[in-house]
Design a protein around this motif. Structure first.
Motif, PDB file in Angstrom:
ATOM      1  N   GLY A   6      -2.949   0.183 -11.652  1.00 19.69           N
ATOM      2  CA  GLY A   6      -1.601   0.409 -12.164  1.00 19.69           C
ATOM      3  C   GLY A   6      -1.455   1.662 -12.996  1.00 19.69           C
ATOM      4  N   ARG A   7      -2.437   1.959 -13.855  1.00 23.00           N
ATOM      5  CA  ARG A   7      -2.311   3.136 -14.718  1.00 23.00           C
ATOM      6  C   ARG A   7      -2.188   4.412 -13.895  1.00 23.00           C
ATOM      7  NH1 ARG A   7      -6.945   4.851 -19.018  1.00 23.00           N
ATOM      8  NH2 ARG A   7      -8.042   5.408 -17.074  1.00 23.00           N
ATOM      9  N   PHE A   8      -3.023   4.561 -12.904  1.00 17.64           N
ATOM     10  CA  PHE A   8      -2.983   5.752 -12.060  1.00 17.64           C
ATOM     11  C   PHE A   8      -1.628   5.882 -11.369  1.00 17.64           C
ATOM     12  CE2 PHE A   8      -3.351   7.668  -7.847  1.00 17.64           C
ATOM     13  CZ  PHE A   8      -3.953   8.883  -8.124  1.00 17.64           C
ATOM     14  N   VAL A   9      -1.118   4.763 -10.834  1.00 13.91           N
ATOM     15  CA  VAL A   9       0.141   4.813 -10.088  1.00 13.91           C
ATOM     16  C   VAL A   9       1.316   5.075 -11.023  1.00 13.91           C
ATOM     17  CG1 VAL A   9       1.696   3.517  -8.576  1.00 13.91           C
ATOM     18  CG2 VAL A   9      -0.784   3.351  -8.260  1.00 13.91           C
TER      19      VAL A   9
ATOM     20  N   GLY B  50       8.916   4.439  -1.864  1.00  7.58           N
ATOM     21  CA  GLY B  50       8.021   4.230  -2.998  1.00  7.58           C
ATOM     22  C   GLY B  50       7.738   2.763  -3.240  1.00  7.58           C
ATOM     23  N   LEU B  51       8.771   1.936  -3.185  1.00  2.00           N
ATOM     24  CA  LEU B  51       8.597   0.498  -3.410  1.00  2.00           C
ATOM     25  C   LEU B  51       7.685  -0.123  -2.364  1.00  2.00           C
ATOM     26  CD1 LEU B  51      12.289  -0.406  -4.333  1.00  2.00           C
ATOM     27  CD2 LEU B  51      10.322  -0.542  -5.874  1.00  2.00           C
TER      28      LEU B  51
ATOM     29  N   ASP C 265       7.920   1.953 -10.791  1.00  2.00           N
ATOM     30  CA  ASP C 265       8.586   0.692 -11.108  1.00  2.00           C
ATOM     31  C   ASP C 265       7.699  -0.505 -10.809  1.00  2.00           C
ATOM     32  OD1 ASP C 265      10.421  -1.707  -9.992  1.00  2.00           O
ATOM     33  OD2 ASP C 265      11.435  -0.679 -11.625  1.00  2.00           O
ATOM     34  N   VAL C 266       7.119  -0.527  -9.611  1.00  2.00           N
ATOM     35  CA  VAL C 266       6.247  -1.647  -9.251  1.00  2.00           C
ATOM     36  C   VAL C 266       5.023  -1.671 -10.158  1.00  2.00           C
ATOM     37  CG1 VAL C 266       4.851  -2.694  -7.433  1.00  2.00           C
ATOM     38  CG2 VAL C 266       7.035  -1.621  -6.855  1.00  2.00           C
TER      39      VAL C 266
ATOM     40  N   VAL D  78       4.562  -8.573  -6.576  1.00  2.00           N
ATOM     41  CA  VAL D  78       5.527  -7.889  -7.443  1.00  2.00           C
ATOM     42  C   VAL D  78       6.246  -6.796  -6.662  1.00  2.00           C
ATOM     43  CG1 VAL D  78       5.771  -6.409  -9.472  1.00  2.00           C
ATOM     44  CG2 VAL D  78       4.323  -8.436  -9.579  1.00  2.00           C
ATOM     45  N   GLY D  79       5.519  -6.102  -5.777  1.00  2.00           N
ATOM     46  CA  GLY D  79       6.152  -5.086  -4.940  1.00  2.00           C
ATOM     47  C   GLY D  79       7.193  -5.667  -4.008  1.00  2.00           C
ATOM     48  N   ALA D  80       6.879  -6.823  -3.402  1.00  2.00           N
ATOM     49  CA  ALA D  80       7.828  -7.460  -2.485  1.00  2.00           C
ATOM     50  C   ALA D  80       9.091  -7.889  -3.221  1.00  2.00           C
ATOM     51  CB  ALA D  80       7.167  -8.668  -1.818  1.00  2.00           C
TER      52      ALA D  80
END
Length: 407
Positions: free
Chosen positions: A76-79, A63-64, A122-123, A345-347
């Protein structure tokens, strides 16, 4: 996009993100609270449960690693909403173990689904948090992470109450999953669409390609921030997994005292994160990170020295306060540049969660040979390195010019 919102809309957005941060903590604590009952239902050994729980780590890492691409394309909202729905489905699958499962395979798969949903959420929620910071012109991520800790506390208390009331695993976990979905549906309308979505209009530059998003892993600043977050997340994750046992074995006290020490750690970290926004706005990221690293170093040294339980309790509080800032401050720094914010941010999130998921088992292997208190020296080294590299979190771009985001 955030500049076009009214102050009321920004406030509603901010409150919605507080709730969204609390939901994964609540869900995670719900699962943890019922692990003994699920183990008994499956008739699994400790080793077998270890492999079953590994499904959570597998799903989380996938997921990350997937999140930045999903956010860049859908926002972001959708995810976030998808992540909360998927994690709730995973919790529902795990809940079925209380009804008809006779082996751990489906629980493993349910935890993988649960972890994947948590990972992408989270991301996305951290990307969303950095966007709220820019819109509100305040340091807010530490407060958002305090909401996660508060959600964890609520989930733990609710889990204890459910066990005392004799609720079955299926009823408890299913109810928790429904609560998460209903809360997500309620706050959906307060979150603007498209945060983190790569569009040329956002920065005047063309959106990042998939190759460019992967290339952020090679950026010197992102790497250094990732190391800072890795070291401080290791300090947090090692306490979550090993602190009660380290206190019980190292100081020859009862399990209740070990649990009390862990409670001190969580309380100190939650208080630190709740107060973190004001400290960051006043002193800046680098000073706060260096002070928090020194606090964690002092706390770890006190705990490792093994003088007395009273001294160790003081050390645990310092350790908890010191562990409060690394993860949220690192994520805030990774989000300074709106272009590629999801990828960075994901990394950094992946580095932090890798430390939390992989570091504690390594600590257990080392601790089996030299004792858990001495094994904490590895955590101490990680915090020292994080403190030395804290300068990497200095604001860049628009934030460097904004007096509300000091270096």
């Amino acid at each position: 996009m955030e500049h076009s919102l009214s102050s009321r809309q920004i406030q509603q957005w901010r409150m919605a993100i507080y709730i969204i941060f609390a939901l994964p903590g609540f869900a995670m604590a719900t699962w943890v609270s019922r692990t003994p009952a699920i183990r008994d239902t499956l008739g699994a050994t400790i080793a077998e449960m270890g492999w079953i729980i590994f499904g959570l780590a597998v799903g989380s890492i996938i997921g990350l690693l997937s999140a930045s691409h999903l956010i860049a394309s859908r926002g972001g909202r959708f995810v976030m909403m998808t992540g909360l729905a998927v994690s709730s489905a995973g919790l529902g699958i795990v809940a079925m173990s209380g009804v008809w499962l006779t082996d751990g395979i489906t629980v493993f798969l349910g935890l993988a689904v649960f972890g994947f949903g948590n990972g992408i959420c989270d991301v996305a929620m951290n990307v969303e948090g950095t966007a709220v910071e820019r819109a509100a012109q305040k340091s807010l991520l530490t407060g958002f992470h305090a909401a996660y800790s508060l959600g964890t506390l609520v989930g733990a208390v609710a889990g204890s109450a459910a066990i005392q009331a004799g609720l079955s695993v299926v009823v408890h976990l299913s109810f928790a999953a429904v609560v998460v979905v209903l809360c997500a549906v309620y706050v959906y309308r307060f979150v603007p669409a498209g945060t983190g979505q790569e569009r040329a209009a956002d920065s005047g530059e063309p959106p990042m390609t998939a190759r460019e998003r992967m290339a952020v892993w090679k950026e010197p600043r992102t790497i250094l921030i990732g190391i800072v977050v890795l070291g401080m997340s290791f300090a947090e994750g090692s306490a979550n997994d090993w602190l009660p046992l380290a206190i019980v074995d190292g100081y020859q006290v009862s399990p209740a005292m070990g649990s009390f020490a862990f409670g001190l750690f969580v309380a100190a970290m939650t208080i630190g994160r709740a107060a973190g926004g004001r400290l960051l706005d006043r002193f800046g990221r680098v000073i706060v990170l260096r002070a928090s690293a020194l606090s964690a170093i002092a706390g770890l040294l006190i705990v490792i020295s093994g003088q007395s339980f009273t001294a160790a309790a003081i050390g645990v509080v310092l350790w908890g306060l010191g562990s409060a800032f690394g993860f949220p401050v690192g994520l805030s720094a990774a989000g300074d540049d709106p272009r590629g914010v999801a990828a960075r941010v994901g990394a950094v999130s992946t580095a932090g969660y890798a430390a939390s998921l992989v570091g504690p088992p390594i600590l257990g292997v080392v601790g089996d040979s030299i004792g858990l208190l001495r094994a904490l020296i590895i955590v101490l080294i990680g915090v020292v390195v994080a403190g030395l590299l804290s300068h990497a979190t200095r604001p860049i771009g628009a934030r460097a010019k904004d007096t509300n985001f000091k270096a």
